[in-house]
Design a protein around this motif. Structure first.
Motif, short mmCIF file in Angstrom:
data_model
loop_
_atom_site.label_atom_id
_atom_site.label_comp_id
_atom_site.label_asym_id
_atom_site.label_seq_id
_atom_site.Cartn_x
_atom_site.Cartn_y
_atom_site.Cartn_z
N VAL A 47 0.85 -1.21 0.00
CA VAL A 47 0.00 0.00 0.00
C VAL A 47 0.88 1.25 0.00
O VAL A 47 0.65 2.19 -0.77
CB VAL A 47 -0.95 0.01 1.23
N THR A 50 2.58 1.59 -3.41
CA THR A 50 1.67 1.88 -4.52
C THR A 50 1.16 3.33 -4.41
O THR A 50 0.97 4.01 -5.42
CB THR A 50 0.54 0.85 -4.62
N LEU A 51 0.97 3.82 -3.18
CA LEU A 51 0.58 5.23 -3.01
C LEU A 51 1.72 6.15 -3.45
O LEU A 51 1.50 7.15 -4.13
CB LEU A 51 0.24 5.51 -1.55
N THR A 54 2.77 5.67 -7.44
CA THR A 54 1.73 6.22 -8.32
C THR A 54 1.83 7.73 -8.37
O THR A 54 1.58 8.35 -9.40
CB THR A 54 0.35 5.79 -7.79
N MET A 179 -5.08 -4.42 -10.72
CA MET A 179 -4.52 -3.67 -9.59
C MET A 179 -3.42 -4.43 -8.85
O MET A 179 -2.42 -3.83 -8.43
CB MET A 179 -5.65 -3.31 -8.61
N ALA A 183 0.19 -2.88 -8.29
CA ALA A 183 0.71 -2.60 -6.94
C ALA A 183 2.05 -3.28 -6.73
O ALA A 183 2.97 -2.70 -6.15
CB ALA A 183 -0.30 -3.05 -5.90
N ARG A 257 -6.87 4.15 -4.63
CA ARG A 257 -5.99 3.34 -3.78
C ARG A 257 -6.43 3.31 -2.33
O ARG A 257 -5.98 2.47 -1.55
CB ARG A 257 -4.55 3.82 -3.91
N SER A 338 -1.40 3.00 -13.48
CA SER A 338 -2.44 3.29 -12.49
C SER A 338 -3.53 4.18 -13.08
O SER A 338 -4.73 3.99 -12.82
CB SER A 338 -1.84 3.99 -11.28
N SER A 342 -7.45 3.05 -13.44
CA SER A 342 -8.43 3.89 -12.76
C SER A 342 -9.45 4.47 -13.74
O SER A 342 -10.67 4.45 -13.51
CB SER A 342 -7.69 5.01 -12.04
#
Lengths: 479, 77
Positions: A47, A50-51, A54, A179, A183, A257, A338, A342
């Motif tokens: 997490v 990926t945050l 991105t 996803m 990720a 996310r 991403s 999305s």
């Protein structure tokens, strides 16, 4: 020779990415929740990366050094604190979004906003704003890829071939794993970006006689690189700190996310580590840009954007320069994949699904189809980019910040959909006026008065509607 | 005993939403640094002091997030 080394390194990197894509496909459940949100089961480390990855586009890697070449350390101040402070949104926005998503099965940001307010009109408007200000970004990613490959191979691979190759590759692994794969590749790409920027800085500095010596050269060329006075105003400084906090979480690829962690703890831990990483990561390309001014002075605005590859070209061996520039590649891909997923989820869930008969609305297949279509749209733009695409990109951050007051209100208050629609419409109208340079900005970025006005309109319209409803004056008037 | 009581008081303050809004607003205010705008002093001959200040503020921000989750807990209010 250079082209062969570059292509070899890129092939190794892409092979690892593809292996992750195939593995992601094998372990996936072939459902909508799994494809778009990795079944909402990503752990803390994934997490966090990926945050972060991105949010780090090719601009972070290449553009930061170029801007620092022109503006000096002021650019670090403009970018770093606001982005770190944005981590507060992981709690303020992210935690609420995560809870609602888990409870009600929301997949896209417009779906959450629309269903929480009971307004399909608002859902479409919210989606339209996200698409209008993100699609141009998606479109410029193949362009960046084309330029990077062409530049790395000394023009031996033509620009558009590079764009086509990268687009095809991204389609392949996003199509396969969704996803989850994105990720996982974000972890790889995030680590690459950080490690390679650090190695690049160390190599350049050691060839310039050490960090102090490199800075002394830069100071001799332009002392203003080390000051804020004369480079940036307090109003602009303030504006950027607010702007990043508001607009970053409104990028659909970041907003979405917030749905994917397996627990709230992952989001909380990510927000703790995020400022630490930003404080150091953003500094690396800025230092390269500043000392680049001393080492290669006199570059024009466009040339300055290439200061990082120029410094590597001059001070690092070919293989290392190519390896480090593949970090730019990773930065570009981590944002592009991403955005693609999305946008695909929004077109599928918010636009196509509601108008299809229930039996034909297979979001899993539609999502895959939209990935391909949107990637090809991006590629078409890259072939012959319209001038307007750059104008939209310039205003994208402000455009997305318009959505923040509505998002915050929907998450924390029982707000009227018409008030949300009025707020977004006001923001868009003001954005157009500011683009035409009609209203004054008072020294701030236009985003400040725009967000202030759209927040005010949201509040006033909501209070007015409640007042009218309480007095039974608004029976047949709703969004 | 006094130490326990003051510790308890601090924890009790830390449970209040208003306290954390104030703390994070203060961090934002400190990052503006407009009272020190003309500073051009360098640390170790290369890094402007004001850049170091922004870095330290970000590290404090990180610690505050940690404390916020430990003390406040992140419950709905």
């Amino acid at each position: 020779m250079t082209a062969i080394i570059v292509l070899l390194l890129i092939t190794v990197y892409l092979t690892i990415t593809l292996i992750l894509g195939i593995y992601g496909y094998k372990v996936s459940k072939k459902t909508v929740q799994d494809y778009f949100l990795a079944d909402r089961k990503l752990g803390t480390i994934v997490v966090f990366f990926t945050l972060a990855a991105t949010n780090f586009s090719a601009f972070t890697f290449l553009g930061f050094a170029g801007s620092a070449y022109r503006m000096g350390y002021s650019f670090y101040g403009l970018m770093a604190f606001g982005t770190s402070f944005m981590a507060i949104s992981f709690y303020v926005i992210g935690r609420k979004v995560w809870r609602l998503g888990k409870k009600k099965g929301y997949v896209t940001p417009p779906e959450l906003i629309g269903k929480e307010t009971g307004s399909y009109t608002l859902r479409l408007l919210f989606m339209a704003v996200m698409v209008v200000f993100t699609l141009p970004y998606l479109a410029i990613q193949p362009m960046s890829a084309g330029y990077v490959i062409s530049s790395l191979t000394g023009g031996e691979v033509p620009y558009f071939y590079g764009a086509v190759f990268l687009t095809a590759f991204i389609i392949l692994y996003v199509f396969l794993g969704g996803m989850r794969t994105i990720a996982w590749t974000d972890v790889l790409q995030g680590l690459m970006i950080m490690a390679l920027l650090f190695i690049g800085l160390v190599v350049i500095v050691s060839n310039l006689g050490g960090i102090s010596s490199a800075h002394t050269q830069a100071y001799a060329v332009e002392p203003g690189l080390f000051q804020r006075q004369g480079t940036v105003t307090v109003q602009i400084w303030f504006s950027y700190a607010v702007l990043w906090s508001l607009c970053d979480p409104m990028f659909p690829q970041l907003f979405q996310r917030f749905f994917v962690p397996k627990s709230e703890k992952s989001l909380k831990r990510a927000s703790v580590v995020y400022p630490l990483m930003i404080s150091l990561l953003f500094l690396l390309p800025v230092i390269i840009g500043v000392i680049g001014r001393g080492a290669i002075p006199g570059l024009g605005v466009q040339e300055a954007d290439s200061i990082l590859p120029m410094m590597l070209d001059r001070y690092a061996p070919v293989w290392l320069a190519a390896l480090i520039m593949s970090g730019g590649f990773a930065a570009f891909m981590s944002t592009a994949d991403s955005q693609l997923l999305s946008m695909s989820s929004m077109f599928t869930r918010d636009l196509i699904h509601p108008i299809l008969p229930e039996k034909k609305a297979d979001d899993y297949k539609l999502g895959h189809l939209m990935v391909v279509i949107l990637a090809l749209v991006g590629l078409a733009f890259a072939y012959d980019p319209p001038a307007s695409i750059f104008t939209i990109v310039t205003w994208a951050f402000t455009g997305l910040a318009i959505l923040y007051p509505v998002t915050f209100s929907v998450l924390y208050f029982d707000v009227e959909p018409l008030a949300c629609i009025s707020s977004i419409s006001t923001g868009l109208l003001l954005l157009a006026l500011y683009h035409l340079q009609i209203p004054p900005t008072f020294g701030f970025l236009p985003a400040m008065p725009i967000v202030a006005a759209s927040s005010f309109v949201l509040f006033i319209t909501d209070r007015t509607m409640i007042f009218l409803k309480d007095r039974d004056l608004l029976n047949s008037f709703s969004a | 005993m006094t130490g326990c009581r003051s510790g308890w008081k601090l924890r009790s303050i830390g449970k209040k939403k208003e306290f954390w809004i104030l703390v994070f607003s203060l961090m934002f205010f400190l990052s503006m640094d407009f009272w020190n705008w003309g500073s051009d002093k360098l640390l170790a001959g290369f890094l402007p002091i004001w850049v170091l200040r922004i870095i330290v503020i970000q590290w404090i921000l990180s610690l505050l997030f940690l404390s916020f989750y430990k003390i406040y807990g992140g419950e709905d209010t």
